[in-house]
Scaffold this active site. Structure first.
Site, PDB file in Angstrom:
ATOM      1  N   GLU A 140     -10.894  50.737  61.605  1.00 47.00           N
ATOM      2  CA  GLU A 140     -11.722  51.729  61.035  1.00 47.00           C
ATOM      3  C   GLU A 140     -12.482  51.153  59.765  1.00 47.00           C
ATOM      4  O   GLU A 140     -12.211  50.121  58.942  1.00 47.00           O
ATOM      5  CB  GLU A 140     -10.658  52.830  60.443  1.00 47.00           C
ATOM      6  CG  GLU A 140     -10.000  53.446  61.541  1.00 47.00           C
ATOM      7  CD  GLU A 140     -10.864  54.469  62.484  1.00 47.00           C
ATOM      8  OE1 GLU A 140     -12.274  54.315  62.477  1.00 47.00           O
ATOM      9  OE2 GLU A 140     -10.264  55.528  63.277  1.00 47.00           O
ATOM     10  N   ASP A 186      -6.696  47.797  71.890  1.00 43.36           N
ATOM     11  CA  ASP A 186      -5.758  48.707  71.173  1.00 43.36           C
ATOM     12  C   ASP A 186      -4.925  49.493  71.900  1.00 43.36           C
ATOM     13  O   ASP A 186      -5.115  49.529  72.998  1.00 43.36           O
ATOM     14  CB  ASP A 186      -6.648  49.514  70.102  1.00 43.36           C
ATOM     15  CG  ASP A 186      -7.934  49.976  70.804  1.00 43.36           C
ATOM     16  OD1 ASP A 186      -7.973  49.974  72.182  1.00 43.36           O
ATOM     17  OD2 ASP A 186      -8.857  50.288  70.152  1.00 43.36           O
ATOM     18  N   ASP A 201     -18.210  56.134  63.656  1.00 48.65           N
ATOM     19  CA  ASP A 201     -17.968  55.738  62.075  1.00 48.65           C
ATOM     20  C   ASP A 201     -18.033  54.289  62.035  1.00 48.65           C
ATOM     21  O   ASP A 201     -17.809  53.543  61.010  1.00 48.65           O
ATOM     22  CB  ASP A 201     -16.415  56.400  61.619  1.00 48.65           C
ATOM     23  CG  ASP A 201     -15.510  55.686  62.283  1.00 48.65           C
ATOM     24  OD1 ASP A 201     -15.543  54.846  63.228  1.00 48.65           O
ATOM     25  OD2 ASP A 201     -14.202  55.865  61.943  1.00 48.65           O
ATOM     26  N   HIS A 229     -16.507  51.972  63.821  1.00 47.23           N
ATOM     27  CA  HIS A 229     -15.446  51.034  64.120  1.00 47.23           C
ATOM     28  C   HIS A 229     -15.502  50.305  65.373  1.00 47.23           C
ATOM     29  O   HIS A 229     -16.433  50.625  66.358  1.00 47.23           O
ATOM     30  CB  HIS A 229     -13.822  51.894  64.131  1.00 47.23           C
ATOM     31  CG  HIS A 229     -13.933  52.968  65.503  1.00 47.23           C
ATOM     32  ND1 HIS A 229     -13.537  53.962  65.150  1.00 47.23           N
ATOM     33  CD2 HIS A 229     -14.055  52.808  66.609  1.00 47.23           C
ATOM     34  CE1 HIS A 229     -13.446  54.675  66.223  1.00 47.23           C
ATOM     35  NE2 HIS A 229     -13.536  53.781  67.332  1.00 47.23           N
TER      36      HIS A 229
HETATM   37  C1  F6R Z   1     -11.138  51.876  72.510  1.00 47.57           C
HETATM   38  C2  F6R Z   1     -11.827  51.348  71.246  1.00 47.57           C
HETATM   39  C3  F6R Z   1     -12.807  52.171  70.756  1.00 47.57           C
HETATM   40  C4  F6R Z   1     -13.778  52.868  71.410  1.00 47.57           C
HETATM   41  C5  F6R Z   1     -14.819  53.836  70.509  1.00 47.57           C
HETATM   42  C6  F6R Z   1     -15.781  54.447  71.383  1.00 47.57           C
HETATM   43  O1  F6R Z   1     -10.376  51.043  73.219  1.00 47.57           O
HETATM   44  O2  F6R Z   1     -11.791  50.290  71.077  1.00 47.57           O
HETATM   45  O3  F6R Z   1     -13.442  51.302  69.742  1.00 47.57           O
HETATM   46  O4  F6R Z   1     -14.606  51.907  72.162  1.00 47.57           O
HETATM   47  O5  F6R Z   1     -13.541  54.522  69.835  1.00 47.57           O
HETATM   48  O6  F6R Z   1     -15.244  55.390  72.132  1.00 47.57           O
HETATM   49  P1  F6R Z   1     -16.043  56.145  73.129  1.00 47.57           P
HETATM   50  O7  F6R Z   1     -16.550  54.802  74.237  1.00 47.57           O
HETATM   51  O8  F6R Z   1     -14.879  56.770  74.203  1.00 47.57           O
HETATM   52  O9  F6R Z   1     -17.231  56.900  72.778  1.00 47.57           O
END
Ligand code: F6R
Length: 260
Positions: free
Chosen positions: A142, A66, A135, A137
């Site tokens: 989301e 992303d 959440d 995702h």
């Molecule tokens: C980032 C991504 C998100 C993160 C998620 C967890 O490329 O795809 O899904 O993996 O928000 O973020 P952290 O690892 O920072 O807790």
């Protein structure tokens, strides 16, 4: 789905081992790259293996999950720059072999379609690293995302923007409101999914991912349909798992040579 419960550093080693085994077997492998805190120890371990063990990324391809929409090209939190700093520039990975969706494109829909084509042209992703949001995702799919979604523009939830404010001087207003993200359908086409989660704040999302009903409300639950999904969690992130002792027993009795 395989669930491994271990200290964070051990989880990072397991994920790095799986990536190293893939690259030794198939130097031109296609890796799916996550950003954020979850994979950072994996990237440290891969950089170490490159420096000390000659692990090479020279022929590999990388596709990011992303990207934020609208962050300036030189913004340190632009995911392209984060991935360059966290892994690509620490190893022998040519910059043009690591790609992400273009969050600065004038036509964002066309950029998403082009990204889907690029992944398909590379032969698809062999191993996809993932984190999970509080959440539920994965990538930035989301709650409410179609379980069949493809790369597209998404609005970030307030929860995700608050969670990610720590990367933007603690100021939620600096966190972009939109992103481009691989869809759940796109991610599900990767041949092996490896998700890392640590910390008690991830415990409910991990419980839903592994044991909850499959639902767009917890997008990561789509992984229950994947034939080769590995979930690597520390004790805190595993603290709400109902079948934790069974997952431990299963993993403990697995032959060491088998890998993830
Ligand atoms: C980032 C991504 C998100 C993160 C998620 C967890 O490329 O795809 O899904 O993996 O928000 O973020 P952290 O690892 O920072 O807790």
């Amino acid at each position: 789905m395989e669930v491994v419960i271990a200290p964070a550093q051990e989880l990072a080693v397991l994920a790095a081992e799986a990536i190293e085994a893939l690259l030794r077997r198939r130097p031109q492998a296609v890796l799916g790259l996550a950003t954020g805190s979850s994979p950072s120890q994996v990237y440290d371990e891969l950089a170490r293996r490159h420096a000390e063990g000659g692990l090479s990324f020279a022929r590999a391809r990388g596709f990011m999950l992303d990207e934020y929409v609208g962050l300036a090209a030189d913004h340190p939190e632009r995911y392209r720059n984060v991935i360059a700093a966290d892994i690509a520039e620490r190893v022998d990975w040519p910059a043009d072999q690591v790609q992400g969706p273009d969050g600065l494109a004038s036509d964002l829909s066309a950029a998403c379609a082009a990204y889907e084509r690029a992944i398909a042209d590379a032969g698809g992703v062999d191993l996809q690293l993932l984190g999970i949001g509080t959440d539920g995702h994965i990538a930035f799919n989301e709650p409410g995302s179609s379980l069949a979604s493809r790369t597209r523009i998404k609005t970030l939830t307030t929860q995700t923007r608050v969670d990610n404010a720590r990367f933007f001087d603690g100021d939620v207003e600096q966190v972009p409101t939109h992103c481009l993200t691989q869809g759940l359908g796109t991610i599900m086409e990767a041949r092996h999914l490896v998700l890392l989660a640590t910390g008690r704040h991830k415990a409910e999302a991990v419980h839903q991912l592994v044991e909850g009903p499959v639902s767009a409300l917890w997008p990561a639950t789509v992984m229950q349909f994947h034939p080769h999904a590995t979930v690597l969690v520390d004790e805190a992130a595993a603290s709400r798992l109902q079948l934790a002792s069974y997952y431990r027993q299963t993993y403990d009795s697995k032959p060491a040579w088998q890998g993830l």
